[in-house]
Design a protein around this motif. Structure first.
Motif, PDB file in Angstrom:
ATOM      1  N   GLU A  32      -0.174  10.962   0.436  1.00 45.17           N
ATOM      2  CA  GLU A  32       0.766   9.848  -0.231  1.00 45.17           C
ATOM      3  C   GLU A  32       2.153   9.762   0.636  1.00 45.17           C
ATOM      4  O   GLU A  32       2.350  10.545   1.367  1.00 45.17           O
ATOM      5  CB  GLU A  32       1.287  10.278  -1.554  1.00 45.17           C
ATOM      6  CG  GLU A  32       2.257  11.412  -1.824  1.00 45.17           C
ATOM      7  CD  GLU A  32       2.856  11.338  -3.193  1.00 45.17           C
ATOM      8  OE1 GLU A  32       2.941  10.376  -3.924  1.00 45.17           O
ATOM      9  OE2 GLU A  32       3.714  12.556  -3.582  1.00 45.17           O
ATOM     10  N   HIS A  34       5.847   9.754  -0.071  1.00 48.16           N
ATOM     11  CA  HIS A  34       6.789  10.104  -1.109  1.00 48.16           C
ATOM     12  C   HIS A  34       8.124   9.935  -0.298  1.00 48.16           C
ATOM     13  O   HIS A  34       8.498  10.353   0.640  1.00 48.16           O
ATOM     14  CB  HIS A  34       6.719  11.448  -1.308  1.00 48.16           C
ATOM     15  CG  HIS A  34       7.285  11.923  -2.618  1.00 48.16           C
ATOM     16  ND1 HIS A  34       6.591  12.309  -3.730  1.00 48.16           N
ATOM     17  CD2 HIS A  34       8.529  12.098  -2.814  1.00 48.16           C
ATOM     18  CE1 HIS A  34       7.369  12.558  -4.898  1.00 48.16           C
ATOM     19  NE2 HIS A  34       8.811  12.543  -4.089  1.00 48.16           N
ATOM     20  N   LYS A 191      -1.085   7.083   6.692  1.00 46.57           N
ATOM     21  CA  LYS A 191      -1.495   7.665   5.297  1.00 46.57           C
ATOM     22  C   LYS A 191      -2.933   7.155   5.426  1.00 46.57           C
ATOM     23  O   LYS A 191      -3.695   8.030   4.755  1.00 46.57           O
ATOM     24  CB  LYS A 191      -0.765   6.558   4.362  1.00 46.57           C
ATOM     25  CG  LYS A 191      -1.371   6.815   2.998  1.00 46.57           C
ATOM     26  CD  LYS A 191      -0.673   5.816   2.185  1.00 46.57           C
ATOM     27  CE  LYS A 191      -1.359   5.607   0.635  1.00 46.57           C
ATOM     28  NZ  LYS A 191      -0.806   4.872  -0.491  1.00 46.57           N
ATOM     29  N   THR A 196       0.383  12.962   5.162  1.00 48.89           N
ATOM     30  CA  THR A 196       1.396  12.755   4.334  1.00 48.89           C
ATOM     31  C   THR A 196       2.663  12.416   4.758  1.00 48.89           C
ATOM     32  O   THR A 196       3.127  13.149   5.466  1.00 48.89           O
ATOM     33  CB  THR A 196       1.334  14.091   3.189  1.00 48.89           C
ATOM     34  OG1 THR A 196      -0.048  14.307   2.367  1.00 48.89           O
ATOM     35  CG2 THR A 196       2.257  14.004   1.812  1.00 48.89           C
ATOM     36  N   ASP A 212       4.576   5.726  -2.641  1.00 42.88           N
ATOM     37  CA  ASP A 212       3.568   6.005  -3.833  1.00 42.88           C
ATOM     38  C   ASP A 212       4.467   6.346  -4.846  1.00 42.88           C
ATOM     39  O   ASP A 212       3.851   6.399  -6.176  1.00 42.88           O
ATOM     40  CB  ASP A 212       2.534   6.734  -3.422  1.00 42.88           C
ATOM     41  CG  ASP A 212       1.545   6.028  -2.399  1.00 42.88           C
ATOM     42  OD1 ASP A 212       0.984   4.934  -2.258  1.00 42.88           O
ATOM     43  OD2 ASP A 212       1.569   6.801  -1.186  1.00 42.88           O
ATOM     44  N   SER A 213       5.344   7.214  -4.454  1.00 52.39           N
ATOM     45  CA  SER A 213       6.277   7.822  -5.569  1.00 52.39           C
ATOM     46  C   SER A 213       7.583   7.947  -5.037  1.00 52.39           C
ATOM     47  O   SER A 213       7.946   8.259  -3.752  1.00 52.39           O
ATOM     48  CB  SER A 213       5.712   9.173  -6.232  1.00 52.39           C
ATOM     49  OG  SER A 213       5.478  10.022  -5.026  1.00 52.39           O
ATOM     50  N   ARG A 227       6.620   7.002 -10.385  1.00 53.70           N
ATOM     51  CA  ARG A 227       5.566   6.486  -9.858  1.00 53.70           C
ATOM     52  C   ARG A 227       5.391   5.292  -9.421  1.00 53.70           C
ATOM     53  O   ARG A 227       6.200   4.413  -9.981  1.00 53.70           O
ATOM     54  CB  ARG A 227       4.231   6.834 -10.606  1.00 53.70           C
ATOM     55  CG  ARG A 227       3.874   8.423 -11.143  1.00 53.70           C
ATOM     56  CD  ARG A 227       3.714   9.266 -10.066  1.00 53.70           C
ATOM     57  NE  ARG A 227       2.679   8.746  -8.935  1.00 53.70           N
ATOM     58  CZ  ARG A 227       2.526   9.274  -7.865  1.00 53.70           C
ATOM     59  NH1 ARG A 227       3.219  10.391  -7.440  1.00 53.70           N
ATOM     60  NH2 ARG A 227       1.466   9.035  -7.433  1.00 53.70           N
ATOM     61  N   ARG A 228       4.602   4.709  -8.315  1.00 50.17           N
ATOM     62  CA  ARG A 228       4.780   3.326  -7.740  1.00 50.17           C
ATOM     63  C   ARG A 228       4.848   2.169  -8.678  1.00 50.17           C
ATOM     64  O   ARG A 228       5.574   1.434  -8.568  1.00 50.17           O
ATOM     65  CB  ARG A 228       3.570   3.377  -6.727  1.00 50.17           C
ATOM     66  CG  ARG A 228       3.554   2.044  -5.909  1.00 50.17           C
ATOM     67  CD  ARG A 228       2.289   1.677  -5.133  1.00 50.17           C
ATOM     68  NE  ARG A 228       2.273   0.569  -4.496  1.00 50.17           N
ATOM     69  CZ  ARG A 228       3.045   0.328  -3.215  1.00 50.17           C
ATOM     70  NH1 ARG A 228       3.728   1.517  -2.908  1.00 50.17           N
ATOM     71  NH2 ARG A 228       3.003  -0.762  -2.659  1.00 50.17           N
TER      72      ARG A 228
END
Length: 509
Positions: A32, A34, A191, A196, A212-213, A227-228
């Motif tokens: 992800e 982040h 990605k 990551t 994504d977060s 979260r997204r």
């Protein structure tokens, strides 16, 4: 449920007199992007330095779990050996070495005799550069490529270490829009290859595009992870500053008085090639209590105009006239410009605006030391008193004015720059990208300071790449294109579309 690739559990990090991190928790899923958000000084970079071994195990409390194993990194080499690579905001490249040499510095490819295999080094560098979309010759020196390409070289260097988690600290802070977009696309491309990424950024639009977060940190503590599907600018801002910012810009009631500054036909040529006109017969005015914006695309000549006006700090064959309250003044040197009531806060505070190894006290006083001289010496007690007054009035967050300025967050460094020029008591204050690289909470504070200075009757000129910023704080805006003023309009009539049209007007050939 997929196991997290990384968990940072109850991380606490203390410096003398300051608890930088307090029981911070971070969970990152494999593959992800982040994002970590927070105001300057919230602890974001400190957390990543703990993760990457810059702050070794034993200097903090808590646990790092990577791929299901507890990690105790003694240094940055230990984290890199595991595939965790950090790219700092200040790029760690040697400008005098080639691209290939930088990529494999400390990780050289050697032949069976223990010597560097240059053919293999060049071939592998080309492969890595291709992965990041860079076609430059690996033999080219770093000093000869732009910041955007240097950022890509840093990522290629990370890929050479078989990176699993790529940490990017404010990766687009010094990039133009095109380079920023390319870098964000590259992060998404990586990605897709299973890498990551953890990205620290103040640019909420970028975070919404790729994250994504998002984990929000405030005052060294984890506030929440979003979260997204739930990410919104308003929610991130509320978490960062602890309150809703219904209005991104403070209320501003203009109290515009007499004309303070008038510049007529200001022209400056390139410092090395005097045949190139960079600033072309620029004429502007600014009145007491007025906030005047200058909008323009990259390369339009905004900073060159300001620097050439302020003590001829840029350019050659400079001509034109400057008037203050109707009387012509000279600004041929920086000291002459200051003496005549003009101050300029540079866009590059780290290089030109501050002495980062000097303390806050001296940085605030350095442009006005003559005010503090007694019997031929600087009165240290008075200097200390003045610095503390600005520390309080500007809300500079530091344990003491004796702290090194380089230890401050970007927003607090900017407040020191403003303090320095406010103390010089200028009639005209030129602010070049005053909120670049600082978070939304600190931006609001800077805008409030600008409003206060205007209310005191100073003429403020703001140069900014962000049109919403100019529209949010200015009374009137000039547009600059190819070194020329292409139009002006009161902010009540200005729109991003109208300004952009003026900013893209080309010279009649």
């Amino acid at each position: 449920m997929t196991q997290n690739i990384l968990e940072m559990r109850s991380i606490t990090k203390t410096f003398p007199g300051v608890k930088a991190l307090s029981d911070v928790t971070l969970e990152v899923a494999p593959g992800e992007v982040h994002a970590i958000c927070g105001e300057n000084g919230a602890g974001k970079s400190t957390l990543m330095k703990v993760l990457s071994g810059v702050y070794p195990h034993g200097t903090y409390d808590g646990e790092i779990v990577f791929e299901g194993r507890s990690m105790k990194f003694a240094d940055i080499r230990g984290s890199e050996d595991e595939g965790i690579v950090i790219i700092h905001q200040e790029l760690a490249l040697s400008r005098y070495l080639s691209i290939a040499e930088n990529i494999f510095l400390g990780n050289e490819i050697k032949n069976r005799f223990g010597l560097i295999d240059w053919n293999k080094t060049t071939a592998e560098a080309k492969k890595l550069l291709a992965r990041v979309g860079l076609n430059d010759d690996p033999a080219q020196k770093i000093m000869n490529i732009g910041v955007g390409k240097q950022q890509l070289v840093e990522i290629a260097k990370a890929l050479s270490k078989r990176v699993k988690i790529l940490i990017l600290d404010e990766p687009t802070a010094a990039l133009n829009d095109a380079d920023s977009d390319h870098l964000l696309d590259l992060i998404l491309h990586l990605k897709g290859q299973g890498i990551t990424s953890i990205i620290i950024s103040h640019k909420l639009n970028e975070i919404k595009k790729i994250a994504d977060s998002v984990t929000v940190i405030r005052d060294g503590k984890t506030i929440e992870t979003i979260r997204r599907d739930d990410v919104s600018e308003d929610r991130i801002i509320k978490g960062m500053v602890g309150r809703d910012l219904e209005h991104r810009y403070p209320d501003h009631t203009p109290h515009i008085g007499e004309e303070i500054l008038r510049v007529e036909d200001w022209t400056a040529h390139h410092p090395q090639d005097s045949s190139r006109v960079i600033v072309d017969k620029v004429s502007i005015t600014a009145r007491a209590g007025e906030i005047v914006g200058i909008a323009g695309l990259m390369g339009a000549g905004r900073t060159e105009f300001a620097m050439s006006l302020f003590g001829h700090s840029y350019g050659s064959r400079i001509s034109g006239k400057v008037f203050k309250r109707g009387q012509e003044i000279k600004t041929r040197t920086v000291s002459e410009a200051i003496k005549n009531g003009i101050a300029y806060a540079t866009e590059d505070r780290k290089t030109f605006g501050l002495n980062l190894i000097e303390d806050i006290k001296r940085n605030i006083s350095m442009a006005s030391l003559d005010k503090l001289v007694s019997l031929g010496l600087v009165n240290d007690n008075e200097e200390y008193k003045v610095a503390n007054e600005y520390k309080d009035s500007m809300n500079i967050k530091a344990p003491s004015v004796l702290n090194a300025t380089g230890q401050l967050s970007g927003g607090n460094q900017q407040k020191v720059v403003l303090s320095k020029w406010i103390y010089s008591d200028p009639d005209v204050l030129i602010l070049d990208e005053p909120t670049r690289g600082i978070d939304v909470g600190a931006k609001y504070e800077i805008y409030t300071i600008i409003n206060r200075l205007a209310a005191e009757g100073k003429a403020i000129v703001v140069i900014s790449s962000e049109l919403p910023e100019l529209l949010g704080i200015c009374d009137r805006i000039y547009a600059l294109s190819e070194g020329r003023i292409t139009g002006e309009m009161p902010v009540a009539d200005a729109t991003p579309e109208a300004l952009l049209k003026l900013m893209t007007l080309e010279k009649q050939r």
